[in-house]
Enzyme design. Structure first.
Site, PDB file in Angstrom:
ATOM      1  N   TRP A 159       0.814  -1.214   0.000  1.00 51.39           N
ATOM      2  CA  TRP A 159       0.000   0.000   0.000  1.00 51.39           C
ATOM      3  C   TRP A 159       0.850   1.268   0.000  1.00 51.39           C
ATOM      4  O   TRP A 159       0.338   2.350  -0.182  1.00 51.39           O
ATOM      5  CB  TRP A 159      -0.914   0.026   1.239  1.00 51.39           C
ATOM      6  N   ASN A 160       2.155   1.158   0.272  1.00 56.55           N
ATOM      7  CA  ASN A 160       2.898   2.402   0.533  1.00 56.55           C
ATOM      8  C   ASN A 160       3.244   3.197  -0.730  1.00 56.55           C
ATOM      9  O   ASN A 160       3.415   4.407  -0.648  1.00 56.55           O
ATOM     10  CB  ASN A 160       4.119   2.152   1.419  1.00 56.55           C
ATOM     11  N   PRO A 184      -3.492  -5.795  -5.864  1.00 59.05           N
ATOM     12  CA  PRO A 184      -3.014  -4.640  -5.090  1.00 59.05           C
ATOM     13  C   PRO A 184      -3.307  -4.817  -3.601  1.00 59.05           C
ATOM     14  O   PRO A 184      -4.124  -5.667  -3.216  1.00 59.05           O
ATOM     15  CB  PRO A 184      -3.846  -3.486  -5.659  1.00 59.05           C
ATOM     16  N   GLU A 259      10.730  -8.197  -3.440  1.00 57.48           N
ATOM     17  CA  GLU A 259      11.216  -6.902  -2.918  1.00 57.48           C
ATOM     18  C   GLU A 259      10.634  -6.779  -1.524  1.00 57.48           C
ATOM     19  O   GLU A 259       9.439  -6.511  -1.363  1.00 57.48           O
ATOM     20  CB  GLU A 259      10.721  -5.743  -3.798  1.00 57.48           C
ATOM     21  N   CYS A 293      10.147   1.391   2.191  1.00 56.99           N
ATOM     22  CA  CYS A 293      11.113   0.324   2.494  1.00 56.99           C
ATOM     23  C   CYS A 293      12.522   0.894   2.511  1.00 56.99           C
ATOM     24  O   CYS A 293      13.415   0.352   3.151  1.00 56.99           O
ATOM     25  CB  CYS A 293      11.001  -0.782   1.461  1.00 56.99           C
ATOM     26  N   GLU A 390      11.545  -2.585  11.158  1.00 59.05           N
ATOM     27  CA  GLU A 390      11.158  -1.482  10.276  1.00 59.05           C
ATOM     28  C   GLU A 390      10.193  -0.594  11.046  1.00 59.05           C
ATOM     29  O   GLU A 390       9.154  -1.072  11.501  1.00 59.05           O
ATOM     30  CB  GLU A 390      10.375  -2.056   9.092  1.00 59.05           C
TER      31      GLU A 390
HETATM   32  P1  NAD Z   1       2.419  -6.909   3.327  1.00 60.25           P
HETATM   33  O1  NAD Z   1       3.478  -7.935   3.190  1.00 60.25           O
HETATM   34  O2  NAD Z   1       1.517  -6.958   4.488  1.00 60.25           O
HETATM   35  O3  NAD Z   1       1.477  -6.911   2.051  1.00 60.25           O
HETATM   36  C1  NAD Z   1       1.994  -6.808   0.745  1.00 60.25           C
HETATM   37  C2  NAD Z   1       0.982  -7.405  -0.213  1.00 60.25           C
HETATM   38  O4  NAD Z   1       0.837  -8.797   0.064  1.00 60.25           O
HETATM   39  C3  NAD Z   1      -0.417  -6.812  -0.114  1.00 60.25           C
HETATM   40  O5  NAD Z   1      -0.984  -6.786  -1.406  1.00 60.25           O
HETATM   41  C4  NAD Z   1      -1.132  -7.805   0.756  1.00 60.25           C
HETATM   42  O6  NAD Z   1      -2.525  -7.820   0.543  1.00 60.25           O
HETATM   43  C5  NAD Z   1      -0.514  -9.113   0.292  1.00 60.25           C
HETATM   44  N1  NAD Z   1      -0.554 -10.195   1.262  1.00 60.25           N
HETATM   45  C6  NAD Z   1      -0.581 -10.119   2.613  1.00 60.25           C
HETATM   46  N2  NAD Z   1      -0.606 -11.350   3.152  1.00 60.25           N
HETATM   47  C7  NAD Z   1      -0.578 -12.220   2.119  1.00 60.25           C
HETATM   48  C8  NAD Z   1      -0.571 -13.631   2.031  1.00 60.25           C
HETATM   49  N3  NAD Z   1      -0.604 -14.406   3.095  1.00 60.25           N
HETATM   50  N4  NAD Z   1      -0.540 -14.184   0.813  1.00 60.25           N
HETATM   51  C9  NAD Z   1      -0.498 -13.425  -0.297  1.00 60.25           C
HETATM   52  N5  NAD Z   1      -0.501 -12.089  -0.282  1.00 60.25           N
HETATM   53  C10 NAD Z   1      -0.541 -11.483   0.914  1.00 60.25           C
HETATM   54  O7  NAD Z   1       3.185  -5.511   3.220  1.00 60.25           O
HETATM   55  P2  NAD Z   1       2.561  -4.054   3.321  1.00 60.25           P
HETATM   56  O8  NAD Z   1       2.257  -3.794   4.746  1.00 60.25           O
HETATM   57  O9  NAD Z   1       1.485  -3.859   2.305  1.00 60.25           O
HETATM   58  O10 NAD Z   1       3.787  -3.170   2.838  1.00 60.25           O
HETATM   59  C11 NAD Z   1       4.802  -2.793   3.656  1.00 60.25           C
HETATM   60  C12 NAD Z   1       6.001  -3.685   3.492  1.00 60.25           C
HETATM   61  O11 NAD Z   1       6.410  -3.663   2.120  1.00 60.25           O
HETATM   62  C13 NAD Z   1       7.200  -3.217   4.267  1.00 60.25           C
HETATM   63  O12 NAD Z   1       7.843  -4.318   4.866  1.00 60.25           O
HETATM   64  C14 NAD Z   1       8.087  -2.587   3.199  1.00 60.25           C
HETATM   65  O13 NAD Z   1       9.455  -2.561   3.534  1.00 60.25           O
HETATM   66  C15 NAD Z   1       7.814  -3.452   2.043  1.00 60.25           C
HETATM   67  N6  NAD Z   1       8.170  -2.770   0.803  1.00 60.25           N
HETATM   68  C16 NAD Z   1       9.280  -3.188   0.137  1.00 60.25           C
HETATM   69  C17 NAD Z   1       9.659  -2.543  -1.020  1.00 60.25           C
HETATM   70  C18 NAD Z   1      10.876  -2.979  -1.776  1.00 60.25           C
HETATM   71  O14 NAD Z   1      10.978  -2.609  -2.933  1.00 60.25           O
HETATM   72  N7  NAD Z   1      11.780  -3.757  -1.204  1.00 60.25           N
HETATM   73  C19 NAD Z   1       8.901  -1.469  -1.503  1.00 60.25           C
HETATM   74  C20 NAD Z   1       7.767  -1.064  -0.793  1.00 60.25           C
HETATM   75  C21 NAD Z   1       7.413  -1.737   0.366  1.00 60.25           C
END
Ligand code: NAD
Length: 486
Positions: A159-160, A184, A259, A293, A390
């Site tokens: 979502w970020n 998404p 990522e 991130c 984080e």
């Molecule tokens: P999240 O892991 O909770 O969710 C990411 C995505 O995965 C969402 O679409 C969510 O609905 C989905 N998801 C959640 N649980 C799932 C499951 N069990 N099976 C399949 N899909 C699932 O992360 P978030 O809170 O949305 O985002 C923040 C995190 O993303 C932070 O840790 C941040 O560092 C990371 N991030 C990394 C990068 C990078 O490029 N390395 C960029 C942006 C964000």
């Protein structure tokens, strides 16, 4: 755009975008998208099911052969058109991001431009998927290497950065000739749905890009990863969910790009230009209110300048205007949801209980919405939880060091390896330190590294693979080797 409301975007869909159509979920389910500035319901969106996931793979499969066979120049021109449409509609997109994610409009505008650039960059790369030809060392035959699309891709985004994390995957996938299903984040599905419209207007054929919002993400993504037609998963999100998905992907040996999370150290050496270091710190910490991130998570500052650096950083943080993302003068918006604000609050309380001093901020302000004050903490003990997790919020914990080797050791003492930042006025020293930092990316005298033309990604538990640059497209291509005698 004045007081922006969703009905100002005439073509925003609220259903699943599958095979060129906007449809309801198979069971009619919908979920709420909240406004982080008020907690009120902004919109409701169709909630994809396992059955819809199968329909999404059907749509991507039906379009796959045609898209793979589409001339690279044609794919390139469609992506270029998508860049132009995003640029024309940049204000609408930025307002939408700000509305559903909460980030300040300035940040949302920055994200929109960054997101659109992935379409421009991969329009340029689409015609450059070159293979290789060589004579085999034994001399009997030729080795011909073709680059072919990896196949149907499942793209899962956080979502970020609701626009940029989607275009950073869709751009190279389409350039490579793959069809995709984008799932998404449930907090921010609207931007992805608008992107589906923009791609359609740009000439992307039906079924090439499918968008499947789903609150039951585990079930829906798992179903797709167990469909043998799916060959690729590109995931951006937390390391915790990344690990789960790597296990899920193992069953059908799906190609994975991950990522994941970060825990970026920000090193300020004694010879750093303090003005530059403070400017860089504000950018590295406060872009997206710290919800990145790449956000600087731990500041290691030489003891000789730590006081001056910290107080100047605190002055800058205190001066930032906090408010709803969509207000014109806001510099720091609310965090995405109540849980995020509570997590930041707990980390700060834990650090203070362990002996850290609050220089500025330190609490959730007394107002509606999911806000946290821009905060600087000094004297943070090296074992405080805030240094190993984080933060994902506007909090800068400062730790001092006297020996360069200790700073590098502390910087590397984490399971993450996404990005590090170093400030020094001695470029040769800086380059030497960059080589020793265990991270996929380093900002040397810069508080921002993201660039569509550069390979973005991490080492260790921050991920596998790279997005952006020439490398980004390789993640969506498979080498086919042909042994031939002519
Ligand atoms: P999240 O892991 O909770 O969710 C990411 C995505 O995965 C969402 O679409 C969510 O609905 C989905 N998801 C959640 N649980 C799932 C499951 N069990 N099976 C399949 N899909 C699932 O992360 P978030 O809170 O949305 O985002 C923040 C995190 O993303 C932070 O840790 C941040 O560092 C990371 N991030 C990394 C990068 C990078 O490029 N390395 C960029 C942006 C964000």
């Amino acid at each position: 755009m004045g007081d922006f409301t969703l009905d100002q975007i005439a073509d925003l869909p609220f259903g699943l975008c599958l095979g060129g159509k906007v449809v309801s979920a198979s069971d009619g389910g919908r979920f709420d998208v909240l406004d982080p500035a008020t907690g009120a319901v902004l919109a409701t969106v169709a909630d994809g099911t396992v059955q819809d996931a199968a329909a999404a793979v059907d749509a991507a499969h039906a379009a796959a052969a045609g898209w793979a066979a589409t001339a690279p120049r044609k794919r390139s021109e469609i992506l270029r058109h998508a860049f132009e449409l995003m640029t024309e509609r940049a204000e609408e997109i930025a307002h939408l991001i700000s509305l559903e994610n909460g980030k300040a409009l300035a940040d949302a505008r920055g994200e929109t431009a960054y997101a659109a650039e992935f379409f421009r960059w991969y329009a340029e790369e689409a015609v450059r998927a070159s293979g290789a030809v060589m004579t085999a060392p034994a001399g009997a035959n030729k080795i011909v290497v073709l680059q072919q699309p990896v196949g149907i891709c499942v793209l899962v985004t956080p979502w970020n950065f609701p626009a940029a994390m989607a275009t950073r995957k869709i751009g190279p996938a389409l350039a490579a000739g793959c069809t995709v299903i984008l799932k998404p984040a449930s907090d921010t599905p609207l931007t992805a749905l608008l992107l589906a419209r923009i791609l359609e207007d740009a000439g992307v054929p039906a079924g090439v890009v499918n968008v499947l919002p789903a609150r039951r993400s585990g079930e829906v993504v798992s179903a797709m990863l167990h469909d043998p037609r799916v060959r690729k998963l590109s995931f951006t999100g937390s390391t915790e969910v990344g690990r789960l998905l790597l296990r899920e992907a193992a069953d059908q040996v799906v190609n994975c790009s991950m990522e994941l999370g970060g825990n970026a150290p920000f090193l300020v050496l004694e010879d750093a230009d303090i003005d530059d270091a403070v400017d860089g710190a504000v950018i590295a910490k406060m872009r997206n209110a710290g919800e990145a991130c790449t956000a600087a998570n731990r500041f290691y500052v030489h003891a000789g300048i730590a006081d001056e650096f910290s107080h100047r950083l605190a002055d800058r943080m205190a001066a930032l205007r906090v408010g709803p993302g969509t207000s014109a003068d806001t510099e720091v918006g609310p965090l995405v949801n109540d849980e995020s604000a509570a997590k930041v609050d707990n980390l700060v309380r834990g650090a203070v209980a362990a002996g850290a001093r609050v220089v500025v901020g330190g609490t959730r302000p007394d107002r509606e919405g999911f806000y946290f004050e821009p905060t600087v903490l000094l004297d943070v003990p090296v074992d405080a939880g805030i240094l190993s997790q984080e933060i994902f919020g506007p909090v800068a914990p400062v730790v001092t060091f006297t020996e360069e080797a200790d700073a590098i050791r502390m910087a590397n003492d984490t399971e993450y390896g996404l990005v590090s930042y170093v400030y020094t006025s001695d470029l040769a020293r800086g380059m030497r330190i960059c080589e020793q930092l265990d991270a996929g990316m380093v900002g040397l005298n810069r508080g921002i590294v993201s660039d569509p033309a550069a390979p973005f990604g991490g080492t260790k538990q921050s991920g596998v693979g790279r997005e952006g640059g020439h490398e980004g497209m390789l993640d969506y291509l498979e080498s086919k080797y042909i042994a031939v005698t002519w």
